[in-house]
Design a protein around this motif. Structure first.
Motif, PDB file in Angstrom:
ATOM      1  N   VAL A   1       0.867  -1.178   0.000  1.00 37.96           N
ATOM      2  CA  VAL A   1       0.000   0.000   0.000  1.00 37.96           C
ATOM      3  C   VAL A   1       0.906   1.232   0.000  1.00 37.96           C
ATOM      4  CG1 VAL A   1      -1.802   1.278   1.215  1.00 37.96           C
ATOM      5  CG2 VAL A   1      -1.798  -1.231   1.255  1.00 37.96           C
ATOM      6  N   VAL A   2       0.803   2.022  -1.054  1.00 40.78           N
ATOM      7  CA  VAL A   2       1.641   3.220  -1.214  1.00 40.78           C
ATOM      8  C   VAL A   2       0.794   4.442  -0.872  1.00 40.78           C
ATOM      9  CG1 VAL A   2       3.109   4.508  -2.798  1.00 40.78           C
ATOM     10  CG2 VAL A   2       2.934   2.016  -3.020  1.00 40.78           C
ATOM     11  N   TRP A   3       1.300   5.304   0.025  1.00 40.75           N
ATOM     12  CA  TRP A   3       0.497   6.414   0.514  1.00 40.75           C
ATOM     13  C   TRP A   3       1.350   7.646   0.780  1.00 40.75           C
ATOM     14  CZ3 TRP A   3       1.341   8.455   5.476  1.00 40.75           C
ATOM     15  CH2 TRP A   3       2.221   7.709   6.281  1.00 40.75           C
ATOM     16  N   ASN A   4       0.673   8.783   0.882  1.00 35.48           N
ATOM     17  CA  ASN A   4       1.317  10.017   1.345  1.00 35.48           C
ATOM     18  C   ASN A   4       0.295  10.831   2.140  1.00 35.48           C
ATOM     19  OD1 ASN A   4      -0.377  11.117  -0.598  1.00 35.48           O
ATOM     20  ND2 ASN A   4       1.256  11.640  -2.036  1.00 35.48           N
ATOM     21  N   ILE A   5       0.718  11.989   2.586  1.00 32.44           N
ATOM     22  CA  ILE A   5      -0.153  12.838   3.409  1.00 32.44           C
ATOM     23  C   ILE A   5      -0.945  13.756   2.487  1.00 32.44           C
ATOM     24  CG2 ILE A   5      -0.236  14.609   5.203  1.00 32.44           C
ATOM     25  CD1 ILE A   5       2.362  13.454   6.301  1.00 32.44           C
ATOM     26  N   GLY A   6      -2.269  13.689   2.602  1.00 34.30           N
ATOM     27  CA  GLY A   6      -3.123  14.544   1.797  1.00 34.30           C
ATOM     28  C   GLY A   6      -3.572  15.799   2.528  1.00 34.30           C
ATOM     29  N   ASP A   7      -3.864  15.680   3.816  1.00 39.44           N
ATOM     30  CA  ASP A   7      -4.296  16.810   4.645  1.00 39.44           C
ATOM     31  C   ASP A   7      -3.478  16.773   5.924  1.00 39.44           C
ATOM     32  OD1 ASP A   7      -5.770  18.317   6.706  1.00 39.44           O
ATOM     33  OD2 ASP A   7      -7.327  18.507   5.157  1.00 39.44           O
ATOM     34  N   VAL A   8      -2.542  17.702   6.062  1.00 36.86           N
ATOM     35  CA  VAL A   8      -1.578  17.619   7.156  1.00 36.86           C
ATOM     36  C   VAL A   8      -2.229  17.830   8.521  1.00 36.86           C
ATOM     37  CG1 VAL A   8      -0.919  20.073   7.027  1.00 36.86           C
ATOM     38  CG2 VAL A   8       0.720  18.377   7.892  1.00 36.86           C
ATOM     39  N   GLU A   9      -3.241  18.723   8.637  1.00 36.20           N
ATOM     40  CA  GLU A   9      -3.891  18.939   9.919  1.00 36.20           C
ATOM     41  C   GLU A   9      -4.615  17.683  10.388  1.00 36.20           C
ATOM     42  OE1 GLU A   9      -4.290  21.012   7.366  1.00 36.20           O
ATOM     43  OE2 GLU A   9      -3.407  22.928   8.002  1.00 36.20           O
ATOM     44  N   GLN A  10      -5.389  17.057   9.491  1.00 36.78           N
ATOM     45  CA  GLN A  10      -6.081  15.827   9.865  1.00 36.78           C
ATOM     46  C   GLN A  10      -5.076  14.729  10.223  1.00 36.78           C
ATOM     47  OE1 GLN A  10      -8.701  14.765   6.640  1.00 36.78           O
ATOM     48  NE2 GLN A  10     -10.288  16.230   7.255  1.00 36.78           N
ATOM     49  N   PHE A  11      -3.995  14.647   9.470  1.00 30.57           N
ATOM     50  CA  PHE A  11      -2.999  13.613   9.721  1.00 30.57           C
ATOM     51  C   PHE A  11      -2.378  13.771  11.105  1.00 30.57           C
ATOM     52  CE2 PHE A  11       1.356  11.968   9.466  1.00 30.57           C
ATOM     53  CZ  PHE A  11       1.119  10.687   8.987  1.00 30.57           C
ATOM     54  N   VAL A  12      -2.070  14.997  11.491  1.00 29.58           N
ATOM     55  CA  VAL A  12      -1.416  15.226  12.779  1.00 29.58           C
ATOM     56  C   VAL A  12      -2.373  15.000  13.945  1.00 29.58           C
ATOM     57  CG1 VAL A  12      -0.377  17.019  14.242  1.00 29.58           C
ATOM     58  CG2 VAL A  12       0.331  16.781  11.855  1.00 29.58           C
ATOM     59  N   PHE A  13      -3.619  15.429  13.821  1.00 23.49           N
ATOM     60  CA  PHE A  13      -4.519  15.422  14.971  1.00 23.49           C
ATOM     61  C   PHE A  13      -5.366  14.153  15.078  1.00 23.49           C
ATOM     62  CE2 PHE A  13      -3.730  19.983  14.592  1.00 23.49           C
ATOM     63  CZ  PHE A  13      -3.449  20.305  15.901  1.00 23.49           C
ATOM     64  N   ASN A  14      -5.623  13.452  13.978  1.00 24.55           N
ATOM     65  CA  ASN A  14      -6.577  12.345  14.020  1.00 24.55           C
ATOM     66  C   ASN A  14      -5.946  10.960  13.993  1.00 24.55           C
ATOM     67  OD1 ASN A  14      -8.604  14.261  14.031  1.00 24.55           O
ATOM     68  ND2 ASN A  14      -8.917  14.179  11.810  1.00 24.55           N
ATOM     69  N   LEU A  15      -4.651  10.864  13.713  1.00 20.26           N
ATOM     70  CA  LEU A  15      -3.976   9.572  13.683  1.00 20.26           C
ATOM     71  C   LEU A  15      -2.845   9.553  14.702  1.00 20.26           C
ATOM     72  CD1 LEU A  15      -3.673   8.613   9.887  1.00 20.26           C
ATOM     73  CD2 LEU A  15      -5.356   7.842  11.569  1.00 20.26           C
ATOM     74  N   ALA A  16      -3.025   8.727  15.728  1.00 23.19           N
ATOM     75  CA  ALA A  16      -1.956   8.581  16.723  1.00 23.19           C
ATOM     76  C   ALA A  16      -0.839   7.695  16.199  1.00 23.19           C
ATOM     77  CB  ALA A  16      -2.529   8.010  18.024  1.00 23.19           C
ATOM     78  N   ASP A  17      -1.179   6.672  15.403  1.00 25.41           N
ATOM     79  CA  ASP A  17      -0.192   5.734  14.864  1.00 25.41           C
ATOM     80  C   ASP A  17      -0.531   5.505  13.390  1.00 25.41           C
ATOM     81  OD1 ASP A  17       1.594   3.758  14.296  1.00 25.41           O
ATOM     82  OD2 ASP A  17       1.079   2.468  15.986  1.00 25.41           O
ATOM     83  N   PRO A  18      -0.094   6.399  12.496  1.00 22.70           N
ATOM     84  CA  PRO A  18      -0.521   6.332  11.095  1.00 22.70           C
ATOM     85  C   PRO A  18      -0.176   5.010  10.412  1.00 22.70           C
ATOM     86  CG  PRO A  18       0.529   8.435  11.563  1.00 22.70           C
ATOM     87  CD  PRO A  18       0.743   7.578  12.774  1.00 22.70           C
ATOM     88  N   VAL A  19       1.044   4.513  10.563  1.00 22.83           N
ATOM     89  CA  VAL A  19       1.474   3.314   9.838  1.00 22.83           C
ATOM     90  C   VAL A  19       0.632   2.115  10.236  1.00 22.83           C
ATOM     91  CG1 VAL A  19       3.369   1.690   9.480  1.00 22.83           C
ATOM     92  CG2 VAL A  19       3.808   4.155   9.438  1.00 22.83           C
ATOM     93  N   ASN A  20       0.477   1.866  11.525  1.00 29.91           N
ATOM     94  CA  ASN A  20      -0.290   0.708  11.974  1.00 29.91           C
ATOM     95  C   ASN A  20      -1.780   0.863  11.668  1.00 29.91           C
ATOM     96  OD1 ASN A  20       1.674  -1.081  12.934  1.00 29.91           O
ATOM     97  ND2 ASN A  20       1.901   0.108  14.815  1.00 29.91           N
TER      98      ASN A  20
END
Length: 276
Positions: A91-110
């Motif tokens: 699964v290949v991914w990147n950050i689309g919305d930095v605010e949501q990524f920082v505040f809503n995901l405690a452990d993005p990879v898992n």
């Protein structure tokens, strides 16, 4: 962060400024000012970097995972027709919305890993084994990408799924030799079935052609006999009129039979003289 007041955002990053833990602004690459801690802090995620997560095989996406070793608890899945398939994918991914990524995901990879594995098991669970191993990998990869993205969007994760790479789909190693033997037997069966169908179609076509030819010959023979019968009847009427004899009488029948016999015995250049 320089001296707790200035901070630098690299070209592949965005700066998320937090004041007492609450978002204040997002800053672009460059040098910026902030209030010293603990008033403000800055998180600088790499928003342009493309990341990958390997599922089913060990890789370098997580610390301590060595490349190349199969992980059965991730790769073995149950199909809709109750077979087991061994699947590796990325699964290949990147950050689309930095605010949501920082505040809503405690452990993005898992989180992405768990969502991806769950989505794949759902798709495989309603698919048959044969299409998974052969023609449907691209379809499954597309459906998987859409399902992962929709699930992560429902979490407001800020993650963008770039693509899904379907690396491998095989029967489990313990039964792969037997499975290949079964596949070879099925292919041989299909080949023989195609040969039998072709032979049957050829024989059927020949039989139909022969039947049509026989029917045409019968129809032609019947037509000839009808024409011959009509001609004989007309000839009989002519002879009867010429000799003033009933065309259905025994005497006329004997006469015509005699004339026919003479005609069969003599040649074309013979002169026949009849006397009364």
């Amino acid at each position: 962060v320089l001296g707790g007041i200035f901070y630098r955002v690299q070209p592949d990053e965005q700066g998320v400024v937090l004041r007492f833990g609450k978002w204040v602004e997002t800053t672009p690459p460059g040098l910026h000012f902030k209030w010293p801690a603990p008033i403000e802090s800055v998180v600088t995620p790499k928003v342009t970097r493309v990341n990958r997560i390997l599922i089913g095989v060990q890789g370098s996406d997580l610390p301590g995972r060595q490349s190349g070793r199969d992980i059965p608890e991730e790769s073995l899945m149950l199909t809709g027709d109750e077979n087991i398939v061994d699947i590796d994918y990325q699964v290949v991914w990147n950050i689309g919305d930095v605010e949501q990524f920082v505040f809503n995901l405690a452990d993005p990879v898992n989180t992405i890993r768990a969502v991806s594995e769950s989505a794949m098991r759902e798709i495989i669970g309603r698919s048959s084994l044969a299409p998974i191993l052969n023609r449907d990998r691209g379809v499954i990869a597309q459906e998987l990408e859409e399902l992962i993205q929709s699930t992560l969007d429902s979490y407001n994760s800020g993650v963008n799924i770039v693509r899904v790479n379907f690396d491998r789909a095989d029967p489990p190693r313990e039964v792969i030799d037997s499975f290949r033997e079964v596949q070879a037997a099925e292919q041989e069966r299909d080949r023989l079935q195609r040969q039998a169908d072709a032979y049957a179609n050829r024989v059927l076509a020949e039989a139909r052609g022969q039947a049509a030819q026989t029917l045409e010959q019968s129809e032609a023979y019947r037509a000839v006999e009808e024409i011959r019968g009509a001609a004989d009847a007309a000839a009989a009427a002519i002879y009867a009129g010429a000799y003033n004899v009933d065309p259905v009488s025994v005497e006329f029948y004997d006469f015509t039979r005699t004339m026919q016999a003479y005609g069969d015995m003599i040649s074309d250049d013979t002169t026949l003289v009849l006397t009364t």
